[in-house]
Design a protein around this motif. Structure first.
Motif, PDB file in Angstrom:
ATOM      1  N   LEU A 177      68.189  74.891  48.494  1.00  0.00           N
ATOM      2  CA  LEU A 177      68.529  74.935  47.072  1.00  0.00           C
ATOM      3  C   LEU A 177      67.743  76.057  46.391  1.00  0.00           C
ATOM      4  CD1 LEU A 177      68.389  71.082  46.381  1.00  0.00           C
ATOM      5  CD2 LEU A 177      70.349  72.454  47.133  1.00  0.00           C
ATOM      6  N   ASP A 178      66.475  76.191  46.765  1.00  0.00           N
ATOM      7  CA  ASP A 178      65.626  77.225  46.163  1.00  0.00           C
ATOM      8  C   ASP A 178      66.124  78.629  46.508  1.00  0.00           C
ATOM      9  OD1 ASP A 178      64.074  75.246  45.109  1.00  0.00           O
ATOM     10  OD2 ASP A 178      62.449  75.412  46.586  1.00  0.00           O
ATOM     11  N   ASP A 193      69.068  79.349  44.341  1.00  0.00           N
ATOM     12  CA  ASP A 193      68.631  79.473  42.957  1.00  0.00           C
ATOM     13  C   ASP A 193      67.919  80.822  42.734  1.00  0.00           C
ATOM     14  OD1 ASP A 193      68.417  77.995  40.412  1.00  0.00           O
ATOM     15  OD2 ASP A 193      66.262  78.230  40.751  1.00  0.00           O
ATOM     16  N   THR A 194      67.090  81.178  43.688  1.00  0.00           N
ATOM     17  CA  THR A 194      66.337  82.437  43.580  1.00  0.00           C
ATOM     18  C   THR A 194      67.292  83.636  43.570  1.00  0.00           C
ATOM     19  OG1 THR A 194      64.454  81.449  44.694  1.00  0.00           O
ATOM     20  CG2 THR A 194      64.542  83.855  44.661  1.00  0.00           C
ATOM     21  N   TYR A 213      70.368  83.682  42.401  1.00  0.00           N
ATOM     22  CA  TYR A 213      71.004  83.773  41.087  1.00  0.00           C
ATOM     23  C   TYR A 213      70.024  84.211  40.005  1.00  0.00           C
ATOM     24  CZ  TYR A 213      75.475  81.712  42.523  1.00  0.00           C
ATOM     25  OH  TYR A 213      76.696  81.487  43.096  1.00  0.00           O
ATOM     26  N   ARG A 214      68.794  83.734  40.119  1.00  0.00           N
ATOM     27  CA  ARG A 214      67.823  84.022  39.059  1.00  0.00           C
ATOM     28  C   ARG A 214      67.190  85.395  39.171  1.00  0.00           C
ATOM     29  NH1 ARG A 214      66.495  79.590  36.026  1.00  0.00           N
ATOM     30  NH2 ARG A 214      67.205  77.598  36.873  1.00  0.00           N
TER      31      ARG A 214
END
Lengths: 156, 412
Positions: free
Chosen positions: B42-43, B46-47, B49-50
């Motif tokens: 998940l990280d 997320d990373t 996209y962020r």
């Protein structure tokens, strides 16, 4: 969270244990229509004989499925026997309205049908709790959809 | 006989946010449908996209280059994970279903003629049946079926006859219903000897044991990311390079071209020839993180852990329920993975899973996208429990307790 007692009402379990009108009719002359729930593999066979006045003279239910689909079919068979096609149509609409209240609020589709026939659902009311378990609504409506198909076939 | 596991499943559970939630403890026994996802996966998404969200293989700016590196880095991780000879052989798809459809539409349309035979087995998932039916209806190809033995293994008695003149053998490495592990090497050797290509559906095998595509002897292997701790929306098709080179593209669009003119186009090189359109960038990066996670634990250790759970499940369920339970599939834990389809008394699978859900026990009820197999078994549906690296013997015991409760509820 809805509990199991909302789903598995005693009257439902009774129809599951002692299904009414279980069996077959010779077809022809009886109508024979199969219904499937492609999601779970449940299947139902409705055998139907109409009398000269358009009443359901005989109905039998075959097939296999879960307690909800089997008890719904059993209750349906008891409820429609001796009724006219028009009466069965009203009953079907009323039953589906009961089932689709939550179905429509979930899907965000058009709300309740404008006109729900004013008929007594009797034992069928016991299935009202099924709407709290959206996955199982299709189990409860399988027999009714199959019956509707049979009546459509009879009309054509 | 005490069977031990090399894994500390309780510690592993802490890596999975959904399983670590102690508010409502979950007994998750449906990993054959989809696995849970560790926080590292998940990280990773997320990373992306962020911090580096940009399209790949296009921009020359910094984050576009980083995104491209991350995506191609994930491809290299998958290549290593399955021991493919080259990244050119690792094609990202949406899922194994798409991988198999790609093969049928691209290789099948190019190479199969009316009357040609394709050999499948009775224990295939719909994804390895329906695409062939679709082509069969259009091309008039013949589908042949490897039958099953009494104890739910492939019956290879007439394999050579079935393969005689066949162009394709396409079979699962492990049944998603029976748990049966099939003898892949024997199958691919027989196919090659008969002059047929071999396709392996690795959906249930790749997440649970070491995969070496070169040692399997197959020509193609398909699998999904979401059953191996990765996200949904990404799958893999591995194929032997010379076969992939000779195949026409499946979907046309951006990325898969070298040159486009008003009167035609030429294809990009492998693997991008088969990756039209913007790929599932975050999901591919997530799959790369899942591969890292699985390798960190070790595929042999995962297989040993699941074998222990399988042994425990078979013993426990039989000891507690005797003839009230019928567990499909081979009885020998060496011949099966951690997938248990079962019938319990005369309870319908829907009713079983409903009552199990009351106790936080998640099992699948239905036909498991294997209707021909269900028909062969003479049932409309089964209940199915399946395990993965994060399951414990306590999960199996909770299943048994819940089954006892279901039996009591429907006792009549």
């Amino acid at each position: 969270m809805p509990g199991l007692e909302d789903l598995y009402r005693e009257i439902i379990l009774d129809h599951y244990r002692n299904p009414r009108n279980r069996g077959e009719l010779e077809s022809p002359p009886a109508l024979r229509v199969e219904g499937f729930n492609p999601l779970c593999g449940d299947e139902i066979v409705v055998y139907l004989e109409l009398d000269g006045e358009g009443r359901i003279a005989e109905i039998r239910i075959g097939g296999q499925g879960c307690s909800i689909s089997q008890s719904s079919a059993s209750m349906m068979s008891a409820a429609v026997k001796g009724r006219t096609i028009a009466e069965v149509g009203d009953l079907t609409r009323a039953f589906k309205a009961m089932m689709s209240i939550h179905e429509s609020s979930l899907g965000g589709e058009a709300a309740e049908p404008a006109e729900v026939p004013d008929v007594k659902l009797g034992d069928l009311e016991a299935l009202r709790g099924v709407v709290k378990f959206p996955v199982r609504i299709k189990c409860a409506t399988l027999a009714w959809n199959t019956l509707a198909q049979a009546l459509d076939d009879a009309a054509s | 006989m005490a069977v031990t596991s090399p894994l500390d499943a309780a510690a592993i559970r802490a890596d999975f946010p959904l399983l670590a939630d102690s508010e409502r403890p979950l007994v998750y026994l449906d990993s054959a449908a989809t696995s849970q996802k560790p926080a590292v996966v998940l990280d990773a998404m997320d990373t992306y996209y962020r911090t580096i969200n940009a399209n790949v293989h296009r921009g020359v700016y910094r984050i576009a280059e980083q995104a491209t590196n991350e995506l191609e880095g994930a491809r290299e991780k998958v290549r290593r994970f399955i021991n493919a000879a080259s990244c050119a052989e690792v094609i990202f798809t949406r899922n194994a279903t798409e991988s198999l459809n790609l093969l049928v539409q691209s290789w099948g349309r190019t190479n199969l003629r009316p009357g040609d035979a394709v050999v499948l087995s009775h224990m295939e998932h719909h994804a390895n049946i329906v695409p062939w039916h679709m082509l069969a209806a259009e091309r008039g190809i013949e589908l042949r079926w490897i039958p099953l033995t009494e104890d739910d293994r492939l019956d290879l008695t007439d394999l050579d006859t079935l393969l005689d003149g066949a162009k394709v053998l396409s079979v699962t490495a492990m049944s998603n219903v029976l748990g049966t592990i099939t003898p892949v090497r024997t199958l691919t050797d027989a196919a090659r000897a008969a002059g047929a290509i071999s396709i392996i559906d690795g959906c249930q095998s790749v997440p649970h044991s070491t995969t070496d595509v070169q040692a399997l002897g197959a020509d193609f292997v398909a699998f999904s990311g979401h059953k191996m701790c990765g996200p949904t929306g990404v799958g893999v098709l591995w194929g032997r390079r010379e076969l992939l080179e000779a195949m026409p593209p499946f979907i046309g669009g951006g990325e898969m071209i070298r040159e486009v003119r008003l009167d035609g186009f030429t294809c990009n090189e492998l693997p991008w020839k088969f990756e039209a359109g913007t790929p599932a960038i975050a999901e591919i990066i997530g799959l790369g993180a899942a591969v890292d996670y699985l390798e960190g634990i070790g595929m042999d250790a995962i297989r040993a852990h699941e074998r222990m759970l399988t042994d425990h499940a078979l013993r426990t369920l039989e000891a507690r329920f005797g003839t009230d339970i019928v567990i499909h599939g081979p009885a020998d834990p060496d011949q099966r993975g951690g997938v248990f389809s079962f019938a319990f008394r005369d309870l319908h699978p829907h009713d079983i899973s409903q009552i199990l859900d009351e106790r936080g026990v998640c099992v699948r009820a239905g036909h498991h996208c294997a209707k021909p197999l269900m028909r062969l078994m003479g049932v409309g549906a089964t209940a199915r429990a399946s395990v993965y690296l994060y399951n414990t013997t306590e999960d199996i015991d909770a299943l048994a307790d819940a089954l006892e409760a279901a039996g009591a509820f429907f006792a009549f």
